[in-house]
Design an enzyme around this catalytic site. Structure first.
Site, PDB file in Angstrom:
ATOM      1  N   CYS B  30       0.964  -1.207   0.050  1.00 64.28           N
ATOM      2  CA  CYS B  30       0.008  -0.008   0.120  1.00 64.28           C
ATOM      3  C   CYS B  30       0.779   1.365   0.209  1.00 64.28           C
ATOM      4  CB  CYS B  30      -0.786   0.024   1.362  1.00 64.28           C
ATOM      5  SG  CYS B  30      -1.552   1.495   1.767  1.00 64.28           S
ATOM      6  N   CYS B  33       0.453   3.773   2.567  1.00 63.45           N
ATOM      7  CA  CYS B  33       0.951   3.219   4.134  1.00 63.45           C
ATOM      8  C   CYS B  33       2.400   3.734   3.927  1.00 63.45           C
ATOM      9  CB  CYS B  33       0.658   1.857   4.260  1.00 63.45           C
ATOM     10  SG  CYS B  33      -0.913   1.421   4.130  1.00 63.45           S
TER      11      CYS B  33
END
Lengths: 272, 105
Positions: B30, B33
């Site tokens: 991600c 993230c």
């Protein structure tokens, strides 16, 4: 990898910004969708771009892109999801990856679509803008993809490959997301699907979704004469700053934004 | 205490013992993230001794993610002695995280 400037958007504004960042001796990365997904690509004829009358949108885009490549701009295909500042750097997320730079030029065009009923309410609660980020949380579950580009189809294939059951809505005109505490159902153009997550994949995110806290006016990014936005180190150019939505205006603003971004990077280096 | 990586086995003990904790639910695939990573690490250093700053890999710890009903990542969960009192969903600027931490020290 660190760059001096990241340009979000590979249309006339973004490419013009990139050429002008390079002209000031700074490195630049352009992040954009494939050229063929740019709205200008479909324009049969552009007759008001000074000195180059009668060109098709696709020809014009290819010419502008070649110029930026020649100038030494780097390119990366993808959709920018978020940007966040840390100290003197901007971090930009692209799918499952990220890049960083000292300054950003936002030239992503007009985020044409209005938000659907339920979209903002359920964002992060069963509505997602990123299949590669959140897909894994929905393995073995039914999901919907509401797609507005060819890239969206690839993201839907990715979701299928990791075990999601995907209902695909191709460029629907209207959608509504319904649920309780979380999204449970999506209805697009009268067709309903019960799902655990709705992936809304538009060509570009709204500037306010990408840059939390950026000031907008009448739906467009607010800029000054130097094309500076309300966020330090973030500049904007082209359709995202307002009309007229024309190539000449975009290229001109891109020039100013590119030069301003390069100056911002130089000033930062001097302060150190 | 530096940044901690918590698992199903270590989560409860670590979080219950902390008067204030911020847990970043994330994953390697991600991009947003990854972007939060340096910010979370920085805060872990700065709040050392005052708050527990930890990460949970939602891929490795799917049960923990399910228990906290994580439906998008990154999600940052704030807890006092193991009880959640706030959460921030999605990429969140450093200042907004600091605000929650400072108001609850």
């Amino acid at each position: 990898m660190a760059h001096d400037v990241i340009v979000i958007g590979g249309g006339p504004a973004g490419l013009s910004a990139a050429v002008n960042v390079r002209a000031r001796g700074r490195s630049v990365l352009v992040v954009s969708n494939p050229l063929e997904e740019n709205p200008l690509w479909r324009a049969e004829k552009v007759d008001n771009y000074l000195g180059l009358p009668g060109m098709s949108g696709a020809e014009l885009l290819k010419t502008l892109r070649a110029h930026a490549e020649q100038a030494g701009a780097e390119f990366r295909e993808g959709r920018v999801l978020n940007a966040v500042a840390m100290e003197t750097d901007w971090f930009v997320s692209i799918g499952s990856d990220m890049e960083n730079a000292k300054a950003v030029v936002l030239a992503g065009g007009v985020a044409r679509a209005k938000k659907f009923p339920g979209e903002a309410e359920y964002l992060g609660k069963g509505v997602s803008y990123c299949a590669t980020c959140d897909g894994m949380l929905y393995r073995k579950k039914p999901v919907a993809v509401v797609g507005y580009s060819d890239s969206a189809k690839k993201e839907a294939e990715f979701l299928t490959s990791i075990g999601c059951t995907v209902t695909y809505f191709d460029r629907p005109k209207t959608c509504e997301i319904i649920g309780g505490a979380k999204a449970e159902r999506v209805v697009c153009d009268g067709q309903a699907a019960d799902v655990a997550c709705v992936f809304l994949l538009r060509p570009a995110l709204a500037p306010t979704d990408m840059f939390p806290g950026i000031e907008v006016e009448n739906g467009y990014v607010k800029v000054d004469r130097a094309m500076a936005t309300s966020l330090p180190g973030v500049f904007a150019a082209g359709d995202c700053t307002g009309g007229p939505l024309q190539v000449s205006k975009a290229a001109g603003e891109g020039l100013v934004a590119g030069q301003s971004a390069a100056k911002y990077v130089a000033d930062l280096a001097r302060k150190k | 205490m530096a940044l901690q990586h918590l698992t199903e086995d270590t989560f409860d003990t670590a979080v219950n013992a902390a008067p204030l904790a911020m847990v970043d639910f994330w994953a390697t695939w991600c991009g947003p993230c990854k972007m939060m990573g340096p910010i979370v690490e920085k805060l872990a250093g700065e709040y050392d001794g005052k708050a527990l700053v930890a990460k949970v890999d939602t891929d490795e710890e799917a049960d923990l993610a399910e228990k906290f009903d994580i439906s998008t990542i990154p999600t940052l969960v704030f807890l006092k002695n193991g009880a959640e009192f706030d959460r921030k969903i999605g990429v969140t600027p450093e200042a907004a995280l600091r605000e929650v931490l400072d108001a609850n020290l």
